[in-house]
Scaffold this motif. Structure first.
Motif, mmCIF file in Angstrom:
data_model
loop_
_atom_site.group_PDB
_atom_site.id
_atom_site.type_symbol
_atom_site.label_atom_id
_atom_site.label_comp_id
_atom_site.label_asym_id
_atom_site.label_seq_id
_atom_site.Cartn_x
_atom_site.Cartn_y
_atom_site.Cartn_z
ATOM 1 N N GLN A 102 -13.229 -3.357 -12.488
ATOM 2 C CA GLN A 102 -13.450 -1.914 -12.376
ATOM 3 C C GLN A 102 -12.685 -1.156 -13.460
ATOM 4 O OE1 GLN A 102 -12.315 -1.880 -8.085
ATOM 5 N NE2 GLN A 102 -14.179 -0.655 -7.806
ATOM 6 N N ILE A 103 -11.449 -1.583 -13.734
ATOM 7 C CA ILE A 103 -10.615 -0.898 -14.728
ATOM 8 C C ILE A 103 -10.022 -1.931 -15.676
ATOM 9 C CG2 ILE A 103 -8.548 0.509 -15.098
ATOM 10 C CD1 ILE A 103 -9.002 1.793 -12.385
ATOM 11 N N ALA A 104 -10.129 -1.661 -16.966
ATOM 12 C CA ALA A 104 -9.456 -2.464 -17.977
ATOM 13 C C ALA A 104 -8.413 -1.599 -18.663
ATOM 14 C CB ALA A 104 -10.456 -2.993 -19.008
ATOM 15 N N VAL A 105 -7.176 -2.083 -18.697
ATOM 16 C CA VAL A 105 -6.067 -1.375 -19.352
ATOM 17 C C VAL A 105 -5.733 -2.120 -20.634
ATOM 18 C CG1 VAL A 105 -3.697 -0.550 -19.138
ATOM 19 C CG2 VAL A 105 -5.182 -0.605 -17.115
ATOM 20 N N ILE A 106 -5.760 -1.416 -21.754
ATOM 21 C CA ILE A 106 -5.526 -2.030 -23.062
ATOM 22 C C ILE A 106 -4.165 -1.591 -23.584
ATOM 23 C CG2 ILE A 106 -6.454 -2.420 -25.367
ATOM 24 C CD1 ILE A 106 -8.375 -3.182 -23.073
ATOM 25 N N GLY A 107 -3.276 -2.538 -23.853
ATOM 26 C CA GLY A 107 -1.968 -2.213 -24.418
ATOM 27 C C GLY A 107 -0.836 -2.695 -23.536
ATOM 28 N N GLY A 108 0.176 -3.320 -24.187
ATOM 29 C CA GLY A 108 1.211 -3.983 -23.409
ATOM 30 C C GLY A 108 2.553 -3.310 -23.368
ATOM 31 N N GLY A 109 2.656 -2.047 -23.817
ATOM 32 C CA GLY A 109 3.925 -1.340 -23.747
ATOM 33 C C GLY A 109 4.261 -0.913 -22.330
ATOM 34 N N LEU A 110 5.339 -0.165 -22.199
ATOM 35 C CA LEU A 110 5.776 0.264 -20.865
ATOM 36 C C LEU A 110 4.733 1.142 -20.184
ATOM 37 C CD1 LEU A 110 9.530 1.005 -21.653
ATOM 38 C CD2 LEU A 110 8.655 -0.793 -20.138
ATOM 39 N N THR A 111 4.122 2.058 -20.931
ATOM 40 C CA THR A 111 3.109 2.930 -20.328
ATOM 41 C C THR A 111 1.895 2.118 -19.894
ATOM 42 O OG1 THR A 111 3.852 4.697 -21.803
ATOM 43 C CG2 THR A 111 1.805 5.055 -20.634
ATOM 44 N N GLY A 112 1.500 1.142 -20.704
ATOM 45 C CA GLY A 112 0.375 0.297 -20.334
ATOM 46 C C GLY A 112 0.653 -0.507 -19.075
ATOM 47 N N LYS A 113 1.846 -1.078 -18.971
ATOM 48 C CA LYS A 113 2.207 -1.834 -17.769
ATOM 49 C C LYS A 113 2.206 -0.933 -16.531
ATOM 50 C CE LYS A 113 4.993 -5.659 -19.623
ATOM 51 N NZ LYS A 113 4.773 -5.497 -21.064
ATOM 52 N N ALA A 114 2.775 0.271 -16.678
ATOM 53 C CA ALA A 114 2.818 1.198 -15.546
ATOM 54 C C ALA A 114 1.411 1.620 -15.136
ATOM 55 C CB ALA A 114 3.659 2.421 -15.907
ATOM 56 N N ALA A 115 0.529 1.868 -16.118
ATOM 57 C CA ALA A 115 -0.846 2.267 -15.817
ATOM 58 C C ALA A 115 -1.602 1.150 -15.111
ATOM 59 C CB ALA A 115 -1.563 2.671 -17.100
ATOM 60 N N ALA A 116 -1.357 -0.095 -15.517
ATOM 61 C CA ALA A 116 -2.029 -1.229 -14.876
ATOM 62 C C ALA A 116 -1.598 -1.370 -13.418
ATOM 63 C CB ALA A 116 -1.729 -2.508 -15.653
ATOM 64 N N VAL A 117 -0.308 -1.245 -13.169
ATOM 65 C CA VAL A 117 0.186 -1.336 -11.784
ATOM 66 C C VAL A 117 -0.361 -0.180 -10.948
ATOM 67 C CG1 VAL A 117 2.248 -1.269 -10.324
ATOM 68 C CG2 VAL A 117 2.265 -2.605 -12.438
ATOM 69 N N ALA A 118 -0.359 1.031 -11.502
ATOM 70 C CA ALA A 118 -0.867 2.193 -10.766
ATOM 71 C C ALA A 118 -2.341 2.009 -10.419
ATOM 72 C CB ALA A 118 -0.664 3.468 -11.591
ATOM 73 N N SER A 119 -3.132 1.484 -11.356
ATOM 74 C CA SER A 119 -4.562 1.287 -11.108
ATOM 75 C C SER A 119 -4.800 0.274 -9.994
ATOM 76 C CB SER A 119 -5.251 0.824 -12.394
ATOM 77 O OG SER A 119 -5.101 1.779 -13.429
ATOM 78 N N ALA A 120 -4.043 -0.818 -10.036
ATOM 79 C CA ALA A 120 -4.195 -1.845 -9.008
ATOM 80 C C ALA A 120 -3.775 -1.327 -7.637
ATOM 81 C CB ALA A 120 -3.383 -3.083 -9.385
ATOM 82 N N ARG A 121 -2.683 -0.577 -7.613
ATOM 83 C CA ARG A 121 -2.196 -0.062 -6.331
ATOM 84 C C ARG A 121 -3.123 1.001 -5.753
ATOM 85 N NH1 ARG A 121 4.368 0.326 -7.346
ATOM 86 N NH2 ARG A 121 4.766 -1.913 -7.109
ATOM 87 N N ALA A 122 -3.927 1.628 -6.602
ATOM 88 C CA ALA A 122 -4.904 2.610 -6.114
ATOM 89 C C ALA A 122 -6.110 1.927 -5.491
ATOM 90 C CB ALA A 122 -5.340 3.525 -7.257
ATOM 91 N N GLY A 123 -6.138 0.586 -5.508
ATOM 92 C CA GLY A 123 -7.201 -0.163 -4.847
ATOM 93 C C GLY A 123 -8.299 -0.631 -5.774
#
Length: 417
Positions: A39-60
């Motif tokens: 459903q969501i692909a997050v591109i980029g491995g910096g701190l903001t990218g990691k935080a965005a990936a976790v937030a997306s997963a936690r949103a279901g």
């Protein structure tokens, strides 16, 4: 005739043909197994990218975080109170006191030597009823904490790869990675830095301003501790900033002309002399603890932070000179607003990803515009050789020093409130 077929050896052309067919089948089987829907692909491995990936997963949402392996980031980030509160609320960081140093005071010293000089100004966290403005946190510790948080999320998968190509058709993003695998995603999140390819493929307009200055960064050991005080010496070509990193250790961010910075690090003796001079001998003789690194400065902004089911976070959407401690703080505010947009999304509705991107762009517009204008104005007013600009800056700092409501408003803005 009674022999089994396997007992007859194949001729050389037949062997080559069989090998080629085997390789073809293997490649295509591998390609099929490496084709992924998310459903969501997050591109980029910096701190903001990691935080965005976790937030997306936690949103279901089923989330795939795509980022190549990277060397350890040995820098630190000065995160203000609201950013730290968000990290603790979302369990990305449990307790900042276990990994960082509190920032209790901010001291600005006008070292320009100009006719119109600003007064020395000290901002105290106690004036805002706070124990500290925020925390200076090692990026290595933050990366480890974010990665650990992601490992507990069932909806989050990771892929060590880079994005090679992307296009959108039938309301889905089709991505090709540099390892040959393919991914389709409803929503694309670009956390891929200043040179963002997600931004390019989404057709989002970018404005970039390159400065004549560069920044030199390293860790120093001082002879007298900062004791929780971040000190900025303002020089005509940019600030010389010492940020407390615990004990006698400090993080240095020195902004100047690139040729001056290169000349400074030509020899250990030259660097030692200039470090003492720039810090006005207030902390004895600073001694470099890590290699120096110099990088050019620029500012970057976008016309919108979301478009065509693509969202930009962090330096893909904004970048500033390292003054005012706004970089990662603003990136985490991006993630916080992304979190809110995903919480309100209906993934069962047609065009839900487009709706999320539009809502995000609207939600982020005011903060990005306001913060960008503030940091750019703060930096250019320091560099300006023109008397009116210098006068306005001096008057402004006098007001911050002597007028309590103005001081509190400035401190609240710096905190991101």
């Amino acid at each position: 005739m009674g022999k089994k077929a396997a007992e007859f050896p194949l001729a050389q052309p037949q062997l080559l043909a069989a090998a080629a067919m085997h390789a073809y089948v293997r490649r295509n089987v591998q390609r099929c197994t490496m084709s992924t829907k998310t459903q969501i692909a997050v591109i980029g491995g910096g701190l903001t990218g990691k935080a965005a990936a976790v937030a997306s997963a936690r949103a279901g949402f089923e989330t795939l975080h795509i980022a190549p392996a990277a060397p350890p980031d040995r820098r630190t980030s000065a995160l203000m109170g609201p950013s730290v509160e968000y990290l603790m609320r979302t369990r990305l960081v449990v307790d900042p006191a276990t990994i960082g140093v509190p920032l209790k005071r901010i001291r600005i010293i006008d070292a320009t030597g100009r006719l119109l000089r600003a007064p020395e100004t000290v901002f105290l966290s106690g004036e805002m009823g706070l124990e500290s403005f925020g925390w200076n946190l090692p990026n290595i510790a933050l990366n480890e904490a974010f990665a650990a948080a992601g490992q507990t999320e069932a909806n989050l998968a990771t892929r060590e790869a880079s994005l090679a190509r992307a296009h959108r058709e039938d309301h889905r993003w089709s991505l090709t990675l540099d390892d040959g695998s393919e991914v389709t995603a409803d929503l694309l999140i670009g956390a891929d830095g200043k040179g963002s390819r997600v931004r390019q493929w989404a057709g989002i307009t970018v404005r970039e301003r390159k400065y004549q200055q560069a920044a030199l960064v390293c860790d120093l050991e001082l002879q007298r501790p900062l004791d929780g005080e971040s000190v900025e010496f303002h020089y005509p070509n940019g600030p010389f900033t010492l940020v407390p990193a615990g004990g006698l250790r400090a993080n240095l961010v020195w902004i100047d002309k690139p040729e001056a910075l290169e000349a400074a690090r030509q020899s250990p003796d030259t660097l030692a002399r200039l470090l003492a001079e720039k810090s006005q001998n207030l902390f004895g003789q600073p001694r470099p603890m890590t290699p120096t690194f110099i990088f050019p400065l620029s500012s970057l902004s976008v016309d919108m932070a979301g478009k065509s089911a693509a969202i930009l976070v962090g330096e893909a959407a904004h970048a500033f000179p390292p003054i005012g401690a706004q970089g990662l703080n603003l990136g985490l505010r991006d993630v916080e607003d992304l979190d809110a947009c995903l919480a309100a999304a209906n993934p069962g509705a047609y065009g839900w990803a487009d709706a999320v991107a539009r809502a995000y762009a609207t939600m982020r517009a005011a903060d990005l515009g306001r913060t960008g204008a503030f940091v750019d104005g703060l930096f250019t007013s320091l560099l300006s050789p023109h008397l009116p600009a210098q006068m306005l800056r001096s008057v402004g700092l006098w007001g911050l020093k002597t007028f309590p409501p103005m001081r509190k408003r400035a401190m609240a803005f710096g905190l991101g409130k």
